[in-house]
Motif scaffolding. Structure first.
Motif, PDB file in Angstrom:
ATOM      1  N   ASN A  38     -11.572 -26.411  18.389  1.00  0.00           N
ATOM      2  CA  ASN A  38     -12.278 -25.164  18.092  1.00  0.00           C
ATOM      3  C   ASN A  38     -11.880 -24.469  16.790  1.00  0.00           C
ATOM      4  O   ASN A  38     -12.679 -23.746  16.210  1.00  0.00           O
ATOM      5  CB  ASN A  38     -12.083 -24.165  19.248  1.00  0.00           C
ATOM      6  CG  ASN A  38     -12.508 -24.733  20.584  1.00  0.00           C
ATOM      7  OD1 ASN A  38     -11.682 -24.940  21.475  1.00  0.00           O
ATOM      8  ND2 ASN A  38     -13.794 -25.012  20.737  1.00  0.00           N
ATOM      9  N   CYS A  39     -10.658 -24.666  16.348  1.00  0.00           N
ATOM     10  CA  CYS A  39     -10.167 -23.882  15.207  1.00  0.00           C
ATOM     11  C   CYS A  39     -10.747 -24.333  13.870  1.00  0.00           C
ATOM     12  O   CYS A  39     -11.057 -23.510  13.012  1.00  0.00           O
ATOM     13  CB  CYS A  39      -8.636 -23.950  15.146  1.00  0.00           C
ATOM     14  SG  CYS A  39      -7.821 -22.947  16.407  1.00  0.00           S
ATOM     15  N   LEU A  55      -6.652 -15.221  10.953  1.00  0.00           N
ATOM     16  CA  LEU A  55      -7.900 -14.970  11.664  1.00  0.00           C
ATOM     17  C   LEU A  55      -7.759 -15.366  13.142  1.00  0.00           C
ATOM     18  O   LEU A  55      -7.421 -16.511  13.457  1.00  0.00           O
ATOM     19  CB  LEU A  55      -9.058 -15.757  11.022  1.00  0.00           C
ATOM     20  CG  LEU A  55      -9.353 -15.424   9.552  1.00  0.00           C
ATOM     21  CD1 LEU A  55     -10.523 -16.253   9.054  1.00  0.00           C
ATOM     22  CD2 LEU A  55      -9.633 -13.941   9.361  1.00  0.00           C
ATOM     23  N   GLU A  56      -8.016 -14.429  14.017  1.00  0.00           N
ATOM     24  CA  GLU A  56      -7.975 -14.726  15.451  1.00  0.00           C
ATOM     25  C   GLU A  56      -9.157 -15.611  15.843  1.00  0.00           C
ATOM     26  O   GLU A  56     -10.208 -15.544  15.222  1.00  0.00           O
ATOM     27  CB  GLU A  56      -8.026 -13.407  16.241  1.00  0.00           C
ATOM     28  CG  GLU A  56      -6.821 -12.522  16.011  1.00  0.00           C
ATOM     29  CD  GLU A  56      -6.890 -11.253  16.837  1.00  0.00           C
ATOM     30  OE1 GLU A  56      -7.960 -10.972  17.437  1.00  0.00           O
ATOM     31  OE2 GLU A  56      -5.885 -10.537  16.881  1.00  0.00           O
ATOM     32  N   PRO A  57      -9.009 -16.477  16.822  1.00  0.00           N
ATOM     33  CA  PRO A  57      -7.848 -16.647  17.703  1.00  0.00           C
ATOM     34  C   PRO A  57      -6.868 -17.712  17.235  1.00  0.00           C
ATOM     35  O   PRO A  57      -5.927 -18.042  17.945  1.00  0.00           O
ATOM     36  CB  PRO A  57      -8.504 -17.069  19.010  1.00  0.00           C
ATOM     37  CG  PRO A  57      -9.664 -17.913  18.567  1.00  0.00           C
ATOM     38  CD  PRO A  57     -10.178 -17.277  17.303  1.00  0.00           C
ATOM     39  N   ASP A 108      -7.289 -19.748   5.838  1.00  0.00           N
ATOM     40  CA  ASP A 108      -6.962 -18.482   6.497  1.00  0.00           C
ATOM     41  C   ASP A 108      -7.203 -18.531   8.000  1.00  0.00           C
ATOM     42  O   ASP A 108      -6.637 -17.724   8.748  1.00  0.00           O
ATOM     43  CB  ASP A 108      -7.817 -17.347   5.911  1.00  0.00           C
ATOM     44  CG  ASP A 108      -7.490 -17.063   4.457  1.00  0.00           C
ATOM     45  OD1 ASP A 108      -7.312 -18.044   3.713  1.00  0.00           O
ATOM     46  OD2 ASP A 108      -7.431 -15.888   4.065  1.00  0.00           O
ATOM     47  N   ILE A 109      -8.042 -19.447   8.453  1.00  0.00           N
ATOM     48  CA  ILE A 109      -8.309 -19.600   9.891  1.00  0.00           C
ATOM     49  C   ILE A 109      -7.003 -19.811  10.653  1.00  0.00           C
ATOM     50  O   ILE A 109      -6.822 -19.301  11.759  1.00  0.00           O
ATOM     51  CB  ILE A 109      -9.271 -20.784  10.122  1.00  0.00           C
ATOM     52  CG1 ILE A 109     -10.658 -20.437   9.584  1.00  0.00           C
ATOM     53  CG2 ILE A 109      -9.339 -21.174  11.584  1.00  0.00           C
ATOM     54  CD1 ILE A 109     -11.557 -21.615   9.429  1.00  0.00           C
ATOM     55  N   TYR A 110      -6.079 -20.548  10.045  1.00  0.00           N
ATOM     56  CA  TYR A 110      -4.799 -20.828  10.697  1.00  0.00           C
ATOM     57  C   TYR A 110      -3.740 -19.762  10.399  1.00  0.00           C
ATOM     58  O   TYR A 110      -2.660 -19.800  10.974  1.00  0.00           O
ATOM     59  CB  TYR A 110      -4.265 -22.190  10.230  1.00  0.00           C
ATOM     60  CG  TYR A 110      -5.229 -23.315  10.478  1.00  0.00           C
ATOM     61  CD1 TYR A 110      -5.495 -23.756  11.772  1.00  0.00           C
ATOM     62  CD2 TYR A 110      -5.891 -23.934   9.425  1.00  0.00           C
ATOM     63  CE1 TYR A 110      -6.379 -24.803  12.013  1.00  0.00           C
ATOM     64  CE2 TYR A 110      -6.775 -24.973   9.652  1.00  0.00           C
ATOM     65  CZ  TYR A 110      -7.021 -25.402  10.940  1.00  0.00           C
ATOM     66  OH  TYR A 110      -7.915 -26.420  11.167  1.00  0.00           O
ATOM     67  N   TRP A 111      -4.063 -18.837   9.503  1.00  0.00           N
ATOM     68  CA  TRP A 111      -3.068 -17.899   9.003  1.00  0.00           C
ATOM     69  C   TRP A 111      -3.229 -16.502   9.603  1.00  0.00           C
ATOM     70  O   TRP A 111      -2.319 -15.941  10.195  1.00  0.00           O
ATOM     71  CB  TRP A 111      -3.157 -17.849   7.471  1.00  0.00           C
ATOM     72  CG  TRP A 111      -2.247 -16.869   6.810  1.00  0.00           C
ATOM     73  CD1 TRP A 111      -1.012 -16.456   7.239  1.00  0.00           C
ATOM     74  CD2 TRP A 111      -2.489 -16.184   5.583  1.00  0.00           C
ATOM     75  NE1 TRP A 111      -0.468 -15.553   6.356  1.00  0.00           N
ATOM     76  CE2 TRP A 111      -1.350 -15.366   5.323  1.00  0.00           C
ATOM     77  CE3 TRP A 111      -3.535 -16.185   4.672  1.00  0.00           C
ATOM     78  CZ2 TRP A 111      -1.253 -14.558   4.192  1.00  0.00           C
ATOM     79  CZ3 TRP A 111      -3.432 -15.383   3.538  1.00  0.00           C
ATOM     80  CH2 TRP A 111      -2.310 -14.588   3.310  1.00  0.00           C
TER      81      TRP A 111
END
Length: 447
Positions: A263-264, A276-278, A271-274
């Motif tokens: 999903n990620c 941004l939730e979840p 930035d998704i891993y840094w």
């Protein structure tokens, strides 16, 4: 009555008048639209480092130093905006006047193209990508302007141009891969050739890398914040997604592992891993809980992941590059960073008019990096076959360096904003106009 011999001398002088008027109008329009400049979050972080008296290599420490140096001119965003706007219009201005001095009507085209949204919409936004692009534009156009001047003037111009190229690399170190092409042109000017550029490429790249290390960590004593590992985190996430195997040197909980693998991942930004939730749990574990960020553990995991799953790595990188070149990415910045729910300059007619024009073009190829990459490639092809050595050398240098710069994001990119390809916009405009301006095919051919 003027003799036939005198008439060609009068034409360039007359042509310079409307060119100068257009350039002055363009600079004035830029001030009217943008002053004191649009502050972005990246720029805000850089400016805050001035107050703290600290420098790190996450953003360019040279931009911190440069901004602190000019800040008294117009404290805050204003000083950096004036630097960007001035180098932007000086770059186009030097090239336009150089063409006008030779009686080329295409000199009128450059200021007009510089006022179109794909170029002008970024000239008032404070991003180091924009400053880098205007510095390189000015470097190339100064070199072109002095290429047929006496030796002392030519040498002075070449030195200035090389300094601007080096500063550009210090602002954007990933430009190191593209800089040798532009540097080779500045050194050899109309005698530029692909063979000479190839000979210079590796020594120049190593030399520029050494300059970055010396300036960042020697002269400016910048704190190492490990920005290269952002690429590795992005790649580890991408390889994990496509291989359906965890590549991080961390044991995740079952819900976290399912999120990581399924999903990620998005081929848009790291930035998704840094933050941004979840999926910010990734860097929360890597950096804050496990303390792995900035250590050899991440580098080893990254290299091992690529060696074990090269196809997954290529799938991830290809997905990112396609998104960078063709997707509807962030373009013009309009938010007020102090009041994020509001637009900056919301009551300014000229700014809103530019935003409206930008919004019309937003769905079109004109605000896609891939369009400008293709434009640069076409300019290179046309310059090779149809221009004289002076024009071809310039067009190949600016568009060749822009092509390499954009393509370097295949391996180095961690976000897909349009601004990262902005150098290709300026290069395509400048190189394209030079190609259509013509020029004798006589003299030494480029090889």
């Amino acid at each position: 009555m003027l003799s036939r011999r005198d008439r060609p001398l009068m034409q360039p002088r007359l042509l310079m008048i409307p060119v100068a008027i257009l350039l002055a109008a363009g600079f004035g329009l830029t001030l009217l639209i943008f002053y004191p400049g649009v502050m972005t979050y990246d720029a805000k972080f850089v400016y805050e480092d001035i107050a703290k008296g600290t420098m790190g290599d996450w953003q360019s420490p040279v931009m911190v130093w440069l901004w602190a140096l000019i800040d008294p001119i117009a404290p805050g965003a204003g000083s950096m905006f004036l630097l960007i706007a001035t180098t932007y219009w000086l770059g186009f201005g030097v090239l336009s006047l150089a063409l006008a001095s030779r009686g080329k009507a295409s000199a009128l085209l450059l200021p007009l193209l510089a006022m179109t949204p794909p170029a002008l919409a970024f000239a008032g936004i404070i991003w180091r990508d924009v400053l880098f692009a205007t510095f390189w534009l000015l470097a190339a156009t100064v070199a072109f302007a002095v290429s047929d001047r006496p030796s002392q003037t030519r040498l002075t111009g070449q030195v200035l141009a090389l300094v601007l190229v080096i500063v550009g690399v210090l602002l954007r170190p990933n430009a190191l891969l593209a800089a040798p092409i532009l540097a080779a042109y500045i050194v050899w000017l109309s005698q530029f050739s692909l063979r000479k550029a190839a000979i210079l490429y590796i020594p120049a790249a190593f030399g520029l890398f050494g300059i970055v290390q010396l300036v960042y960590y020697g002269i400016l004593d910048a704190k190492r914040q490990h920005p290269l590992q952002t690429i590795m985190i992005f790649d580890l996430g991408g390889i994990s997604h496509f291989s359906k195997e965890n590549q991080f040197p961390i044991d995740w909980s079952e819900p976290e592992k399912a999120m990581l693998l399924n999903n990620c991942y998005q081929p848009t930004q790291w930035d998704i891993y840094w933050r941004l939730e979840p999926c910010d749990f990734v860097m929360r574990n890597v950096e804050r809980e496990k303390g792995l960020f900035g250590t050899p553990a991440i580098s080893r995991a990254w290299l091992e992941a690529i060696l074990r799953h090269p196809i997954a790595y290529l799938q991830h990188r290809s997905a990112f590059m396609w998104n960078f070149l063709a997707a509807d990415n962030l373009t013009m910045w309009t938010a007020d960073v102090e009041h994020p729910t509001k637009n900056v300059f919301a009551d300014r007619t000229a700014f809103n008019a530019l935003v409206a024009a930008h919004d019309v073009l937003k769905p079109t190829p004109f605000l896609r990096v891939g369009f400008w990459l293709l434009a640069c490639i076409i300019v290179c092809c046309f310059s090779w076959r149809r221009s004289g050595p002076r024009e071809a050398a310039f067009a190949l240098a600016v568009c060749g360096s822009a092509t390499i710069y954009v393509l370097s994001f295949y391996a180095l990119g961690v976000a897909s904003d349009f601004r990262y390809g902005y150098w290709a916009v300026l290069a395509a405009i400048a190189g394209g106009v030079i190609v259509i301006s013509g020029g004798s095919k006589g003299g030494e051919r480029l090889r």
